[in-house]
Design a protein around this motif. Structure first.
Motif, PDB file in Angstrom:
ATOM      1  N   UNK A 217       0.828  -1.198   0.000  1.00 33.14           N
ATOM      2  CA  UNK A 217       0.000   0.000   0.000  1.00 33.14           C
ATOM      3  C   UNK A 217       0.866   1.253   0.000  1.00 33.14           C
ATOM      4  N   UNK A 218       1.949   1.232   0.753  1.00 33.78           N
ATOM      5  CA  UNK A 218       2.841   2.399   0.794  1.00 33.78           C
ATOM      6  C   UNK A 218       3.449   2.677  -0.572  1.00 33.78           C
ATOM      7  N   UNK A 219       3.830   1.622  -1.289  1.00 33.02           N
ATOM      8  CA  UNK A 219       4.412   1.806  -2.624  1.00 33.02           C
ATOM      9  C   UNK A 219       3.385   2.382  -3.597  1.00 33.02           C
ATOM     10  N   UNK A 220       2.141   1.916  -3.502  1.00 36.60           N
ATOM     11  CA  UNK A 220       1.096   2.475  -4.364  1.00 36.60           C
ATOM     12  C   UNK A 220       0.860   3.942  -4.038  1.00 36.60           C
ATOM     13  N   UNK A 221       0.887   4.302  -2.748  1.00 31.79           N
ATOM     14  CA  UNK A 221       0.686   5.706  -2.383  1.00 31.79           C
ATOM     15  C   UNK A 221       1.821   6.579  -2.915  1.00 31.79           C
ATOM     16  N   UNK A 222       3.042   6.102  -2.805  1.00 33.97           N
ATOM     17  CA  UNK A 222       4.185   6.878  -3.304  1.00 33.97           C
ATOM     18  C   UNK A 222       4.057   7.108  -4.804  1.00 33.97           C
ATOM     19  N   UNK A 223       3.689   6.066  -5.526  1.00 32.32           N
ATOM     20  CA  UNK A 223       3.527   6.192  -6.979  1.00 32.32           C
ATOM     21  C   UNK A 223       2.367   7.131  -7.309  1.00 32.32           C
ATOM     22  N   UNK A 224       1.277   7.055  -6.536  1.00 35.18           N
ATOM     23  CA  UNK A 224       0.135   7.933  -6.773  1.00 35.18           C
ATOM     24  C   UNK A 224       0.517   9.391  -6.576  1.00 35.18           C
ATOM     25  N   UNK A 225       1.279   9.683  -5.529  1.00 38.25           N
ATOM     26  CA  UNK A 225       1.713  11.059  -5.282  1.00 38.25           C
ATOM     27  C   UNK A 225       2.632  11.557  -6.386  1.00 38.25           C
ATOM     28  N   UNK A 226       3.506  10.682  -6.861  1.00 36.02           N
ATOM     29  CA  UNK A 226       4.412  11.078  -7.960  1.00 36.02           C
ATOM     30  C   UNK A 226       3.609  11.432  -9.209  1.00 36.02           C
TER      31      UNK A 226
ATOM     32  N   UNK B  41       0.781  15.744 -12.662  1.00 35.79           N
ATOM     33  CA  UNK B  41      -0.470  16.111 -13.311  1.00 35.79           C
ATOM     34  C   UNK B  41      -1.136  14.989 -14.068  1.00 35.79           C
ATOM     35  N   UNK B  42      -0.677  13.755 -13.867  1.00 31.47           N
ATOM     36  CA  UNK B  42      -1.286  12.594 -14.523  1.00 31.47           C
ATOM     37  C   UNK B  42      -2.414  12.088 -13.631  1.00 31.47           C
ATOM     38  N   UNK B  43      -3.549  12.770 -13.691  1.00 28.72           N
ATOM     39  CA  UNK B  43      -4.596  12.534 -12.709  1.00 28.72           C
ATOM     40  C   UNK B  43      -5.262  11.167 -12.861  1.00 28.72           C
ATOM     41  N   UNK B  44      -5.478  10.724 -14.073  1.00 27.37           N
ATOM     42  CA  UNK B  44      -6.118   9.416 -14.256  1.00 27.37           C
ATOM     43  C   UNK B  44      -5.254   8.302 -13.668  1.00 27.37           C
ATOM     44  N   UNK B  45      -3.957   8.317 -13.980  1.00 30.14           N
ATOM     45  CA  UNK B  45      -3.054   7.297 -13.446  1.00 30.14           C
ATOM     46  C   UNK B  45      -2.919   7.417 -11.927  1.00 30.14           C
ATOM     47  N   UNK B  46      -2.895   8.658 -11.431  1.00 30.45           N
ATOM     48  CA  UNK B  46      -2.790   8.873  -9.983  1.00 30.45           C
ATOM     49  C   UNK B  46      -4.020   8.325  -9.258  1.00 30.45           C
ATOM     50  N   UNK B  47      -5.200   8.521  -9.844  1.00 30.58           N
ATOM     51  CA  UNK B  47      -6.433   8.001  -9.238  1.00 30.58           C
ATOM     52  C   UNK B  47      -6.406   6.484  -9.203  1.00 30.58           C
ATOM     53  N   UNK B  48      -5.947   5.865 -10.271  1.00 28.45           N
ATOM     54  CA  UNK B  48      -5.872   4.398 -10.284  1.00 28.45           C
ATOM     55  C   UNK B  48      -4.926   3.892  -9.193  1.00 28.45           C
ATOM     56  N   UNK B  49      -3.760   4.515  -9.078  1.00 26.46           N
ATOM     57  CA  UNK B  49      -2.791   4.069  -8.079  1.00 26.46           C
ATOM     58  C   UNK B  49      -3.302   4.312  -6.662  1.00 26.46           C
TER      59      UNK B  49
END
Length: 220
Positions: free
Chosen positions: A114-123, A128-136
């Motif tokens: 979960x921590x790795x997914x959160x880090x990737x989502x924040x990156x 500004x890649x909102x669709x990918x950030x929402x998925x992560x």
């Protein structure tokens, strides 16, 4: 003496040249034919197609009525064709979206915490890649719920299934989980670009779920 009728007499009669009847007479005979019982059992799609082809035929016939009527009829024909094409594309995309939303899983096969997914989502959000950030971010929520044993790991789980499973364990957050699942499906299968507000709502839900505890209630 009257000669007996043979089977081929009907076939010979069919070879007679057709009678040239007027348009109004043809319409009347067609209307009488439609009133017969077999048309009451005609499938709806066939009936609509028959009416459409008749309408197009009438419009094509009207092109011979003069320059003005011809241009107007051609405009209507083009408009009908464009409308039908748009409806076909819309229905195909809707069916495709429905099938993918039902069949595709949250995770893409890569094992992350979960921590790795959160880090990737924040990156991704910073970029500004909102669709990918929402998925992560939804993957982070799903993995966190699994790591805390609030939901059991299930290969191939969809966003809707996650919302249903986690909503039963955390009823106070069921509405938020359902909204998050719909947002995930929109950006993943509905070609939505995603927004900063959408990502912020998932990040806030992630924080609230991190502090949530399952309330065990004994059945009466």
């Amino acid at each position: 003496m009257t000669l007996p009728a043979f089977p081929w007499t009907a076939a010979l009669a069919a070879l007679d040249p057709p009678v040239d009847i007027g348009r109004e007479e043809a319409r009347r005979e067609a209307a009488e034919e439609l009133l017969r019982s077999r048309y009451h059992q005609e499938p709806l799609v066939d009936r609509l197609w028959r009416h459409l082809t008749q309408l197009l035929g009438d419009l094509l016939d009207s092109t011979t009525g003069g320059p003005g009527s011809g241009l107007w009829a051609l405009f209507l024909i083009v408009a009908i064709i464009v409308l039908l094409a748009a409806l076909l594309v819309w229905s195909l995309r809707r069916m495709s979206r429905g099938r993918r939303a039902e069949d595709e899983a949250i995770f893409d096969g890569r094992e992350r915490t979960a921590a790795e997914h959160r880090t990737e989502a924040e990156r991704l959000a910073t970029a500004g890649s909102w669709a990918e950030a929402i998925r992560e971010r939804l993957r982070a929520i799903a993995r966190d719920l699994e790591e805390r044993a609030i939901v059991s790991p299930m290969p191939g789980r969809t966003a809707a299934e996650l919302a249903a499973d986690a909503g039963r364990a955390l009823p106070d957050h069921a509405a938020g989980l359902g909204a998050a699942a719909r947002l995930f499906d929109d950006v993943t299968y509905g070609e939505s670009p995603g927004t900063a507000e959408g990502y912020a709502s998932l990040a806030e839900l992630d924080r609230r779920l991190a502090a949530a505890r399952v309330c065990l209630r004994a059945d009466a």
